[in-house]
Structure formats: structure tokens, C-alpha cells
Motif scaffolding. Sequence first.
Motif, PDB file in Angstrom:
ATOM      1  N   ARG A 127       0.894  -1.288   0.057  1.00 45.93           N
ATOM      2  CA  ARG A 127       0.151   0.074   0.140  1.00 45.93           C
ATOM      3  C   ARG A 127       0.933   1.245   0.052  1.00 45.93           C
ATOM      4  O   ARG A 127       0.356   2.292   0.246  1.00 45.93           O
ATOM      5  CB  ARG A 127      -0.826   0.083   1.161  1.00 45.93           C
ATOM      6  N   MET A 128       2.070   1.453  -0.376  1.00 46.53           N
ATOM      7  CA  MET A 128       3.095   2.248  -0.251  1.00 46.53           C
ATOM      8  C   MET A 128       3.203   2.554  -1.771  1.00 46.53           C
ATOM      9  O   MET A 128       3.594   1.686  -2.573  1.00 46.53           O
ATOM     10  CB  MET A 128       4.107   1.905   0.562  1.00 46.53           C
ATOM     11  N   ASP A 129       3.414   3.833  -2.047  1.00 43.08           N
ATOM     12  CA  ASP A 129       3.530   4.396  -3.358  1.00 43.08           C
ATOM     13  C   ASP A 129       5.187   4.764  -3.370  1.00 43.08           C
ATOM     14  O   ASP A 129       5.891   4.667  -2.389  1.00 43.08           O
ATOM     15  CB  ASP A 129       2.859   5.434  -3.870  1.00 43.08           C
ATOM     16  N   VAL A 130       5.718   5.144  -4.481  1.00 35.97           N
ATOM     17  CA  VAL A 130       7.244   5.506  -4.619  1.00 35.97           C
ATOM     18  C   VAL A 130       7.339   6.610  -3.617  1.00 35.97           C
ATOM     19  O   VAL A 130       8.680   6.375  -2.920  1.00 35.97           O
ATOM     20  CB  VAL A 130       7.740   5.922  -6.236  1.00 35.97           C
ATOM     21  N   GLU A 159      10.717   8.271   1.263  1.00 33.61           N
ATOM     22  CA  GLU A 159      10.454   8.759   2.492  1.00 33.61           C
ATOM     23  C   GLU A 159      10.947   7.906   3.314  1.00 33.61           C
ATOM     24  O   GLU A 159      11.770   8.357   4.432  1.00 33.61           O
ATOM     25  CB  GLU A 159       9.343   9.683   2.599  1.00 33.61           C
ATOM     26  N   SER A 160      10.238   6.712   3.618  1.00 38.95           N
ATOM     27  CA  SER A 160      10.582   5.927   4.878  1.00 38.95           C
ATOM     28  C   SER A 160      11.912   5.307   4.722  1.00 38.95           C
ATOM     29  O   SER A 160      12.628   5.228   5.823  1.00 38.95           O
ATOM     30  CB  SER A 160       9.594   4.781   4.224  1.00 38.95           C
ATOM     31  N   ALA A 161      12.526   5.088   3.675  1.00 37.72           N
ATOM     32  CA  ALA A 161      13.987   4.836   3.260  1.00 37.72           C
ATOM     33  C   ALA A 161      14.869   5.804   3.933  1.00 37.72           C
ATOM     34  O   ALA A 161      16.028   5.508   4.618  1.00 37.72           O
ATOM     35  CB  ALA A 161      14.173   4.458   1.887  1.00 37.72           C
ATOM     36  N   ALA A 178      16.219  11.060  -6.195  1.00 43.04           N
ATOM     37  CA  ALA A 178      16.340  10.764  -4.894  1.00 43.04           C
ATOM     38  C   ALA A 178      16.686   9.327  -4.712  1.00 43.04           C
ATOM     39  O   ALA A 178      17.556   8.789  -3.753  1.00 43.04           O
ATOM     40  CB  ALA A 178      14.878  10.980  -4.302  1.00 43.04           C
ATOM     41  N   LEU A 179      16.229   8.395  -5.605  1.00 42.86           N
ATOM     42  CA  LEU A 179      16.402   7.026  -5.578  1.00 42.86           C
ATOM     43  C   LEU A 179      17.929   6.769  -5.592  1.00 42.86           C
ATOM     44  O   LEU A 179      18.772   6.124  -4.898  1.00 42.86           O
ATOM     45  CB  LEU A 179      15.814   6.196  -6.515  1.00 42.86           C
ATOM     46  N   ASP A 180      18.655   7.300  -6.787  1.00 38.19           N
ATOM     47  CA  ASP A 180      20.061   7.441  -7.139  1.00 38.19           C
ATOM     48  C   ASP A 180      21.063   7.888  -5.742  1.00 38.19           C
ATOM     49  O   ASP A 180      21.822   7.226  -5.610  1.00 38.19           O
ATOM     50  CB  ASP A 180      20.355   8.316  -8.240  1.00 38.19           C
ATOM     51  N   LEU A 181      20.432   8.839  -5.253  1.00 36.68           N
ATOM     52  CA  LEU A 181      21.104   9.676  -4.164  1.00 36.68           C
ATOM     53  C   LEU A 181      21.183   8.761  -2.910  1.00 36.68           C
ATOM     54  O   LEU A 181      21.962   8.711  -2.050  1.00 36.68           O
ATOM     55  CB  LEU A 181      20.465  11.004  -3.838  1.00 36.68           C
ATOM     56  N   LEU A 182      20.001   8.090  -2.495  1.00 35.90           N
ATOM     57  CA  LEU A 182      19.925   6.989  -1.610  1.00 35.90           C
ATOM     58  C   LEU A 182      20.821   5.913  -1.635  1.00 35.90           C
ATOM     59  O   LEU A 182      21.428   5.313  -0.779  1.00 35.90           O
ATOM     60  CB  LEU A 182      18.353   6.925  -1.195  1.00 35.90           C
ATOM     61  N   GLU A 183      20.813   5.539  -3.081  1.00 37.06           N
ATOM     62  CA  GLU A 183      21.876   4.378  -3.182  1.00 37.06           C
ATOM     63  C   GLU A 183      23.274   4.835  -2.907  1.00 37.06           C
ATOM     64  O   GLU A 183      24.048   4.195  -2.346  1.00 37.06           O
ATOM     65  CB  GLU A 183      21.681   3.858  -4.542  1.00 37.06           C
ATOM     66  N   GLU A 184      23.538   6.188  -3.282  1.00 36.69           N
ATOM     67  CA  GLU A 184      25.102   6.582  -2.940  1.00 36.69           C
ATOM     68  C   GLU A 184      25.199   6.679  -1.614  1.00 36.69           C
ATOM     69  O   GLU A 184      26.279   6.322  -1.193  1.00 36.69           O
ATOM     70  CB  GLU A 184      24.938   8.095  -3.696  1.00 36.69           C
ATOM     71  N   PHE A 185      24.155   7.176  -0.706  1.00 35.22           N
ATOM     72  CA  PHE A 185      24.358   7.378   0.612  1.00 35.22           C
ATOM     73  C   PHE A 185      24.631   5.961   1.143  1.00 35.22           C
ATOM     74  O   PHE A 185      25.735   6.061   2.186  1.00 35.22           O
ATOM     75  CB  PHE A 185      23.050   7.828   1.170  1.00 35.22           C
ATOM     76  N   LYS A 214      12.955  -1.377   0.871  1.00 31.80           N
ATOM     77  CA  LYS A 214      12.173  -0.048   0.377  1.00 31.80           C
ATOM     78  C   LYS A 214      12.747   0.552  -0.864  1.00 31.80           C
ATOM     79  O   LYS A 214      11.947   0.710  -1.877  1.00 31.80           O
ATOM     80  CB  LYS A 214      12.151   1.017   1.521  1.00 31.80           C
ATOM     81  N   LEU A 215      13.894   0.599  -1.023  1.00 32.31           N
ATOM     82  CA  LEU A 215      14.588   1.073  -2.320  1.00 32.31           C
ATOM     83  C   LEU A 215      14.352   0.015  -3.499  1.00 32.31           C
ATOM     84  O   LEU A 215      14.005   0.522  -4.419  1.00 32.31           O
ATOM     85  CB  LEU A 215      15.869   1.273  -2.156  1.00 32.31           C
ATOM     86  N   ALA A 216      14.284  -1.140  -3.234  1.00 30.73           N
ATOM     87  CA  ALA A 216      13.987  -2.221  -4.218  1.00 30.73           C
ATOM     88  C   ALA A 216      12.629  -2.198  -4.710  1.00 30.73           C
ATOM     89  O   ALA A 216      12.444  -2.065  -6.013  1.00 30.73           O
ATOM     90  CB  ALA A 216      14.347  -3.602  -3.736  1.00 30.73           C
TER      91      ALA A 216
END
Length: 203
Positions: A6-9, A14-16, A47-54, A67-69
Amino acid sequence: MVDNQRMDVPELLESASLLVPEETAAGNDVTVQDIWDYLAHDEWEIALDLLEEFADGRSLPLAFWEKLAEAAEQLHLERSAAWCHWRCSEIRNGVIRAELTLRPAGEGRRTTPIPGAGVLRPMWDIGHLSPTGERAVSIAALWVENMPVLAPGGQATVRLVPLTPSHWTHVQPGQQITMHEDRNVAGIAVILQVHRPAATPRR
């Protein structure tokens, strides 16, 4: 996997991001606040790319990568989703980084490049013997760092995720192991780093 049905992108991202320490900065000095700014402007892929870099080189929880997957899958970013699922496997099973050199095409069975994104699960001679004294191999999936494929005769840093982590507890940096797709040696790897499986909470 966590229940994200039930969670969208944006909710997933945000949760990640909440699982990343606020003081953490990526290599380009981007902060968690910057990611929130991108999310506010619906720049989800950035945002996804940056979270992967983090997360590169940092120990973040399994839920972060799950969550990222899920977000990458919803965005139809196949390689990004594969990478995030791979990092989940590293947390569960541990990971061995190694420098791998494949045998040239004329010397081994393989004549085509191996895929880099974790789909190959070759056998590895890591020093075990069977009860009868014969070589006993262990299986580990293979991810090639920073390259989409690795051609015969090529060399690259790779990440190995063991199918059975207990088989790999004795391996150490500097140790040489061999890769097999049949009885013959397909490549030689020198271990660089060993990271044991993380202790993950029971669900």
C-alpha cells in the motif's frame, strides 16, 4: 520482504530516507535534506540514486534496501532494483569482495562475457574437500562492480554472495580461490574483503 503493497514510490523513498542518519553526507556532500527537497519536487529517480549513493560503503538496515528495491521496481528501473535486491542478499548472507581474472576465451569453456548484475551463480573452489578427499566446491552469486559485463580474459572487482554462508567462514583477504562453470578453472580471484552476514531481527 516488508509489506509495501500500500506504499507508493514517494512514501517508500521517504521511509527509506528516515533510516539514514541525518548527519550522513554522500561523496558529493549531498545530505538527507537534499533528498527530501528532491522528493518534494517529485524527482523520484534522483532521490533513489542519491539514497543508493548514501548507502555505498555504509551499514544500513535490511529495511532500507527493501524499500529502495520496491521503489525501483515501481519506477521500472531494472538494474537499480537488481542492485537493491542484491544488497539485501549481502546483508542476509554476507559478501566477499575479490579481484577476479577470467581465463581467455581460447583457454576456457566460456566464449561470451559474463553478466555483471548478479544473475550468474558459479561454483568456487575455496579449499574444501569431500569426505572422499576430492575437491568440493561452493556456490556464490557474482556481481561485477562498475561494469555491465566481464569478458573472457578480463579483470574486475567482484562481489560474491554465498549460497551457504557457513561454507565461507574460513576465507580471508589475500586468499586465492578459483571460479568454475564446469570441472575446469574459469577464473582466479584474490579476496579483498570479507563481510559476514548481518544479524537481522526475526519477522
